[in-house]
Design a protein around this motif. Structure first.
Motif, PDB file in Angstrom:
ATOM      1  N   LEU A   1       4.684  17.659   4.140  1.00  0.00           N
ATOM      2  CA  LEU A   1       4.081  17.696   5.471  1.00  0.00           C
ATOM      3  C   LEU A   1       3.713  16.309   5.991  1.00  0.00           C
ATOM      4  O   LEU A   1       2.689  16.120   6.637  1.00  0.00           O
ATOM      5  CB  LEU A   1       2.839  18.599   5.471  1.00  0.00           C
ATOM      6  CG  LEU A   1       3.073  20.054   5.064  1.00  0.00           C
ATOM      7  CD1 LEU A   1       1.754  20.820   5.056  1.00  0.00           C
ATOM      8  CD2 LEU A   1       4.064  20.724   6.002  1.00  0.00           C
ATOM      9  N   CYS A   2       4.548  15.333   5.703  1.00  0.00           N
ATOM     10  CA  CYS A   2       4.296  13.988   6.217  1.00  0.00           C
ATOM     11  C   CYS A   2       4.565  13.898   7.714  1.00  0.00           C
ATOM     12  O   CYS A   2       4.102  12.973   8.378  1.00  0.00           O
ATOM     13  CB  CYS A   2       5.144  12.967   5.472  1.00  0.00           C
ATOM     14  SG  CYS A   2       6.920  13.054   5.861  1.00  0.00           S
ATOM     15  N   GLN A   3       5.356  14.808   8.243  1.00  0.00           N
ATOM     16  CA  GLN A   3       5.691  14.906   9.661  1.00  0.00           C
ATOM     17  C   GLN A   3       6.546  13.750  10.181  1.00  0.00           C
ATOM     18  O   GLN A   3       6.618  13.498  11.374  1.00  0.00           O
ATOM     19  CB  GLN A   3       4.415  15.022  10.512  1.00  0.00           C
ATOM     20  CG  GLN A   3       3.576  16.238  10.179  1.00  0.00           C
ATOM     21  CD  GLN A   3       2.320  16.315  11.005  1.00  0.00           C
ATOM     22  OE1 GLN A   3       2.382  16.182  12.219  1.00  0.00           O
ATOM     23  NE2 GLN A   3       1.191  16.516  10.356  1.00  0.00           N
ATOM     24  N   ARG A   4       7.205  13.053   9.287  1.00  0.00           N
ATOM     25  CA  ARG A   4       8.138  12.036   9.769  1.00  0.00           C
ATOM     26  C   ARG A   4       9.250  12.663  10.613  1.00  0.00           C
ATOM     27  O   ARG A   4       9.627  12.136  11.660  1.00  0.00           O
ATOM     28  CB  ARG A   4       8.768  11.295   8.587  1.00  0.00           C
ATOM     29  CG  ARG A   4       7.944  10.150   8.024  1.00  0.00           C
ATOM     30  CD  ARG A   4       8.771   9.362   7.021  1.00  0.00           C
ATOM     31  NE  ARG A   4       8.063   8.207   6.506  1.00  0.00           N
ATOM     32  CZ  ARG A   4       8.611   7.301   5.711  1.00  0.00           C
ATOM     33  NH1 ARG A   4       9.886   7.437   5.345  1.00  0.00           N
ATOM     34  NH2 ARG A   4       7.924   6.264   5.287  1.00  0.00           N
TER      35      ARG A   4
ATOM     36  N   ILE B   1       0.871  -1.174   0.000  1.00  0.00           N
ATOM     37  CA  ILE B   1       0.000   0.000   0.000  1.00  0.00           C
ATOM     38  C   ILE B   1       0.908   1.223   0.000  1.00  0.00           C
ATOM     39  O   ILE B   1       1.798   1.336   0.848  1.00  0.00           O
ATOM     40  CB  ILE B   1      -0.921   0.023   1.236  1.00  0.00           C
ATOM     41  CG1 ILE B   1      -1.830  -1.196   1.251  1.00  0.00           C
ATOM     42  CG2 ILE B   1      -1.753   1.301   1.262  1.00  0.00           C
ATOM     43  CD1 ILE B   1      -2.689  -1.309   2.494  1.00  0.00           C
ATOM     44  N   PRO B   2       0.757   2.137  -0.942  1.00  0.00           N
ATOM     45  CA  PRO B   2       1.642   3.315  -0.977  1.00  0.00           C
ATOM     46  C   PRO B   2       1.472   4.156   0.281  1.00  0.00           C
ATOM     47  O   PRO B   2       0.390   4.229   0.850  1.00  0.00           O
ATOM     48  CB  PRO B   2       1.193   4.059  -2.233  1.00  0.00           C
ATOM     49  CG  PRO B   2      -0.208   3.603  -2.465  1.00  0.00           C
ATOM     50  CD  PRO B   2      -0.271   2.186  -2.001  1.00  0.00           C
ATOM     51  N   ARG B   3       2.577   4.781   0.710  1.00  0.00           N
ATOM     52  CA  ARG B   3       2.531   5.613   1.914  1.00  0.00           C
ATOM     53  C   ARG B   3       3.712   6.572   1.914  1.00  0.00           C
ATOM     54  O   ARG B   3       4.741   6.307   1.260  1.00  0.00           O
ATOM     55  CB  ARG B   3       2.535   4.757   3.180  1.00  0.00           C
ATOM     56  CG  ARG B   3       3.872   4.250   3.707  1.00  0.00           C
ATOM     57  CD  ARG B   3       4.567   3.201   2.856  1.00  0.00           C
ATOM     58  NE  ARG B   3       3.805   1.998   2.690  1.00  0.00           N
ATOM     59  CZ  ARG B   3       3.868   0.961   3.525  1.00  0.00           C
ATOM     60  NH1 ARG B   3       4.670   0.986   4.555  1.00  0.00           N
ATOM     61  NH2 ARG B   3       3.180  -0.136   3.294  1.00  0.00           N
ATOM     62  N   PHE B   4       3.572   7.660   2.670  1.00  0.00           N
ATOM     63  CA  PHE B   4       4.670   8.601   2.884  1.00  0.00           C
ATOM     64  C   PHE B   4       4.904   8.839   4.369  1.00  0.00           C
ATOM     65  O   PHE B   4       6.028   8.763   4.851  1.00  0.00           O
ATOM     66  CB  PHE B   4       4.394   9.943   2.187  1.00  0.00           C
ATOM     67  CG  PHE B   4       4.365   9.848   0.696  1.00  0.00           C
ATOM     68  CD1 PHE B   4       5.511   9.547  -0.014  1.00  0.00           C
ATOM     69  CD2 PHE B   4       3.194  10.056  -0.002  1.00  0.00           C
ATOM     70  CE1 PHE B   4       5.487   9.448  -1.394  1.00  0.00           C
ATOM     71  CE2 PHE B   4       3.150   9.966  -1.376  1.00  0.00           C
ATOM     72  CZ  PHE B   4       4.308   9.659  -2.080  1.00  0.00           C
ATOM     73  N   CYS B   5       3.844   9.127   5.118  1.00  0.00           N
ATOM     74  CA  CYS B   5       4.036   9.462   6.526  1.00  0.00           C
ATOM     75  C   CYS B   5       4.267   8.239   7.389  1.00  0.00           C
ATOM     76  O   CYS B   5       4.870   8.333   8.455  1.00  0.00           O
ATOM     77  CB  CYS B   5       2.840  10.258   7.055  1.00  0.00           C
ATOM     78  SG  CYS B   5       1.313   9.304   7.183  1.00  0.00           S
ATOM     79  N   ASP B   6       3.837   7.071   6.941  1.00  0.00           N
ATOM     80  CA  ASP B   6       3.952   5.869   7.761  1.00  0.00           C
ATOM     81  C   ASP B   6       5.404   5.434   7.908  1.00  0.00           C
ATOM     82  O   ASP B   6       6.175   5.444   6.935  1.00  0.00           O
ATOM     83  CB  ASP B   6       3.141   4.731   7.134  1.00  0.00           C
ATOM     84  CG  ASP B   6       3.343   3.419   7.868  1.00  0.00           C
ATOM     85  OD1 ASP B   6       2.847   3.310   9.003  1.00  0.00           O
ATOM     86  OD2 ASP B   6       4.024   2.528   7.318  1.00  0.00           O
ATOM     87  N   HIS B   7       5.777   5.069   9.138  1.00  0.00           N
ATOM     88  CA  HIS B   7       7.080   4.478   9.414  1.00  0.00           C
ATOM     89  C   HIS B   7       6.894   3.499  10.558  1.00  0.00           C
ATOM     90  O   HIS B   7       6.261   3.822  11.564  1.00  0.00           O
ATOM     91  CB  HIS B   7       8.103   5.554   9.797  1.00  0.00           C
ATOM     92  CG  HIS B   7       9.511   5.049   9.830  1.00  0.00           C
ATOM     93  ND1 HIS B   7      10.011   4.284  10.863  1.00  0.00           N
ATOM     94  CD2 HIS B   7      10.546   5.176   8.946  1.00  0.00           C
ATOM     95  CE1 HIS B   7      11.270   3.979  10.627  1.00  0.00           C
ATOM     96  NE2 HIS B   7      11.619   4.507   9.473  1.00  0.00           N
TER      97      HIS B   7
END
Length: 862
Positions: A172-175, A42-48
């Motif tokens: 603004l992913c806030q990682r 599943i594509p994601r940017f903010c998830d870690h």
């Protein structure tokens, strides 16, 4: 359904369906993690996986249906963020692979993210390894519908001298902000503003949501009213001015809050934000615009700056190291490394020794020569010194296991002595006894995971954030999760200890043994915590400074049942112990004084092993100065790290010295023969980290410079001894034969002496090294040096008032004085803390005093 694993609590498993595939996952699992277990991306940017969910980017939207009260599976009215929603029994999830709704939603989010994103991929540092690039191709539209002018910002903003921010790339992913607050606990970067701000205005009082560091001038806030920072950088910020013009702290900023660049102190771990940034918004000042990812040759390796053994990746271009990244090792450093591990790799190229040198008899100067001549001069000089009183070995504490074993074999088989001590720092006989009895040959002991789940951890003479950063991160992770309680025996609560919510067991230098003995009375909760199964006492190398501290640690561990973890600073200390680089110890924890252990070592080496227990560091230097020893083979030795630098200089000045070193040092000026050796990046080898875990690494860079092992093997051959260590495999094969000896030497308990009692304007000296200081391991990296803490002197308010000291204080020892800004700290009276080796303050060299000794104080005349 429940599942129980040995040693674990029962796990409640739920069955969910993702894209038609049934998956069993523990209750509380996020949808995005369940999909990963099913092999669905599943594509994601903010998830870690190591950060708490935020749902900031919305790229991971999926179609979700759940059973209602009657058991009918009903779809939710709109797509849900799979990175924030936990699975539930009977849930049915359709990702972009099987749901047109989810696919359309993801395409829409991608279009919004790209509306203002600049099309500068060819010059962006992230280009070629960018998740935004990859997912725009996989889940974005073929063409943009946006025809207006993109939003732009002045750039770069200097978050610190090392970290630069291009705000127009930020999604603004806030990682970065979640990492800074959740992992190290450093608020050096944060989300500011609200929504889209005031439309049509580039400079206004209300910004849209943007990443920054509470900087009024940079973010164009009106009337910031913060203190201006010193402008020392050459990287331009808004309107060509320095990117940071003010600090986040309103009101006066004390000297301890500022780094070397004059900005509010940021973080020892800030470089991790660059690596986890899914776009090119955060970049490194040292790597920016220097290469493209597809131009780099990458090698897996292990960091050499502390004893954590952190996994790293070395990226090179045309034979030059351009950057280092964190490796992914869940058992050790997870995905985090310190800024020192990440950025401090230029040290090996400063003043590099490229060819052997010998001292000219006529001029007294070192001159370049061939390897054959250098080896011959070294061999003949060592033979003469050996016959004239003997030769000792001081190899230092930064060696790989293979090199350390070569030093041990060379010392015993060629030099014919046990006069060897790897400890290029303050040490003691009590510590040597402790290491032989409780560290050597113990294998994998307390681990990072044990620290993360220990009910109680007591730190004794160990500052985790300053000394071994990954230990600090793992302890703080356990504290934040509510699993771990930390206490520290120290004069005051440091910044790192405060971020772990540590309980202070207050003890002036020299009083640690008494504090440990009275723990049940003074801190009963800590003592009770140590009695819980799994609790750990962490003791640092500085415990060797005060007689009786290690004895008190062992006594406390015995009475409470807590385990002990000894954590040194240097990467090679544990390997040196296992290889027998102590005057009382042979490889594999074999005591020199044990005749059976010597016979066993002789059968492996095929040659005699000296029976006399050797001299330690202090004894070797004293014997060299007195002429009882005539020579020394020296490795990673730095005078400023030694308890008495002046005595060390005098000792080497009177001796025949062979130095094995990567680069020139002050010791080089005293050497008669200098033999260049390879740094870690140019050789294969194995570090052993503080856990006792083997950390092998391959050679990353082609090099003709030999290793310590090869050089010592060649010198031995010139002296008529075949060590059999010409090849790495030979060293490993020999070491393996030295399996752990069962009959270890017993620990010799030391009775603590009374703590010093200063009076008047005298004080007890407290000191330890900061992570970023004047050490040579960070030479050549000016951007990193700008983020170091400024050196200050610390006194208690009452003691400062008594002395009449307010702004600066001069501390005087037997050898000289140091003057530093004063910071008032909640700590015992009659105690002064100084950084051990920071700019303008080298405690051992300038003061001639050690921790626990008496120094005098006076106010600086205005």
């Amino acid at each position: 359904m429940t599942s129980t694993l040995p040693g674990r609590e029962a796990v409640d498993l739920l069955t969910v369906t993702i894209d038609g595939i049934e998956v069993e996952v523990p209750r509380g699992t996020l949808i995005i993690r369940a999909a990963e277990q099913a092999g669905i991306e599943i594509p994601r940017f903010c998830d870690h996986p190591l950060l708490k969910p935020a749902g900031a980017c919305r790229q991971c939207l999926v179609d979700v249906a759940m059973p209602d009260r009657e058991g009918n599976v009903r779809p939710m009215p709109k797509p849900q963020a799979s990175c924030t929603m936990e699975v539930s029994p009977g849930m049915v999830v359709n990702t972009q692979n099987t749901s047109e709704v989810a696919d359309t939603a993801q395409h829409g989010i991608m279009e919004f993210l790209l509306i203002n994103h600049p099309l500068d991929c060819p010059v962006c540092d992230k280009g070629g390894e960018c998740p935004l690039q990859n997912q725009a191709m996989a889940h974005g539209r073929a063409a943009t519908r946006f025809i207006d002018v993109k939003r732009t910002f002045p750039k770069p903003i200097k978050i610190s001298t090392q970290i630069l921010l291009d705000r127009d790339r930020c999604i603004l992913c806030q990682r970065c902000t979640r990492f800074s607050s959740q992992i190290p606990g450093d608020a050096f970067i944060a989300l500011q503003g609200r929504g889209g701000g005031s439309a049509g205005m580039e400079v206004h009082g209300l910004h849209g949501s943007q990443i920054g560091r509470f900087d009024a001038d940079v973010l164009d806030f009106e009337g910031g009213g913060c203190n201006a920072a010193v402008e020392v950088d050459t990287v331009a910020g808004p309107a060509g001015k320095p990117g940071l013009a003010s600090g986040y702290a309103p009101g006066p900023i004390g000297p301890s809050e500022l780094d070397e660049s004059g900005r509010p102190f940021a973080s020892y771990f800030s470089g991790n934000t660059i690596q986890i940034c899914p776009v090119g918004a955060l970049t490194s000042a040292s790597y920016r615009f220097r290469s493209r990812p597809f131009d780099l040759v990458s090698s897996e390796s292990v960091a050499e700056h502390d004893s954590s053994g952190a996994a790293i990746r070395i990226d090179m271009r045309r034979g030059e190291v351009l950057r280092r990244l964190s490796g992914n090792d869940p058992e050790v450093n997870e995905e985090w490394i310190t800024d020192k591990d990440r950025f401090a790799f230029t040290w090996a190229n400063v003043d590099r020794i490229t060819v052997p040198m010998v001292r000219d008899e006529e001029t007294g100067e070192l001159v370049n020569t061939s390897w054959s001549e250098a080896l011959d001069v070294a061999a003949r000089g060592l033979e003469a010194a050996k016959a004239d009183g003997g030769v000792a070995a001081l190899p230092g504490g930064r060696l790989t296991l293979e090199d350390a074993f070569a030093w041990s074999a060379f010392t015993r088989r060629v030099l014919g002595t046990n006069d060897v001590d790897y400890r290029s720092r303050a040490a003691s006989a009590e510590e040597a006894s402790f290491l032989a009895a409780h560290v050597a040959g113990s294998g994998l002991g307390v681990t990072f995971t044990d620290l993360e789940f220990a009910p109680q951890v007591l730190l004794v003479d160990f500052e985790a954030e300053e000394e071994v950063g990954n230990v600090f991160l793992r302890l703080r992770k356990g504290v934040i999760a509510g699993r771990v309680k930390v206490a520290t025996v120290a004069p005051f609560l440091t910044r790192g200890s405060a971020k772990m919510s540590a309980e202070l067991v207050a003890a002036a230098p020299g009083a640690a043994p008494a504090a440990l003995a009275g723990l049940t009375t003074t801190n009963p909760a800590v003592a009770e915590g140590l009695a819980q199964p799994g609790s750990v006492i962490v003791v640092g190398e500085r415990a060797a400074l005060v007689p009786g501290t290690l004895s008190a640690v062992l006594s406390l561990a015995e009475s409470t049942g807590a385990r002990i973890a000894w954590i040194p600073r240097r990467a090679g200390e544990r390997a040196a112990i296992e290889a027998g680089l102590l005057p009382t110890l042979l490889p594999g924890a074999r005591p020199v004084a044990d005749a059976a252990a010597r016979v066993d070592a002789e059968s492996t080496w095929g040659s005699a092993v000296p029976a006399t227990v050797g001299r330690d560091l202090a004894g070797i230097l004293e014997a060299l100065e007195a002429g009882d020893l005539a020579g020394a083979v020296v490795g990673g030795l730095e005078f400023v790290d030694l308890p008495d630098p002046q005595a060390a200089r005098r000792a080497l000045a009177e001796s025949f010295v062979v130095q094995l070193e990567v680069r020139r040092s002050e010791v080089t000026e005293y050497a008669d023969v200098v033999l260049p050796v390879a740094p870690p990046v140019e050789k294969p080898g194995t570090f052993i980290n503080w856990e006792g875990r083997m950390r092998p690494f391959a050679q990353a860079m082609a090099s003709s410079t030999p290793t310590d092992r090869k050089v010592l093997n060649d010198v031995a051959a010139e002296m008529g001894v075949d060590l059999g260590l010409a090849k790495l495999e030979g060293a490993i094969a020999q070491y393996v034969e030295f399996d752990a000896w069962e009959n270890r030497a017993a620990f010799e308990t030391v009775v603590a002496s009374a703590a010093p009692a200063p009076s008047g304007s005298d004080a007890i000296l407290a000191t330890f090294k900061l992570m970023l200081d004047s050490g040579r391991g960070q030479d050549g990296e000016v951007h990193l040096a700008g983020t170091a803490q400024r050196p200050v002197a610390r006194l208690s308010p009452a003691f400062a008032t008594k002395l009449g000291v307010s702004d600066e204080v001069t501390v005087t020892g037997p050898s000289g004085s140091v003057t530093l800004p004063l910071v008032l700290t909640d700590m015992p009276d009659q105690v002064v803390w100084l950084p051990q080796n920071s700019p303008g303050c080298s405690v051992y060299d300038q003061l001639g005093a050690r921790a626990g000794e008496i120094v005098s104080l006076q106010e600086v005349a205005k």
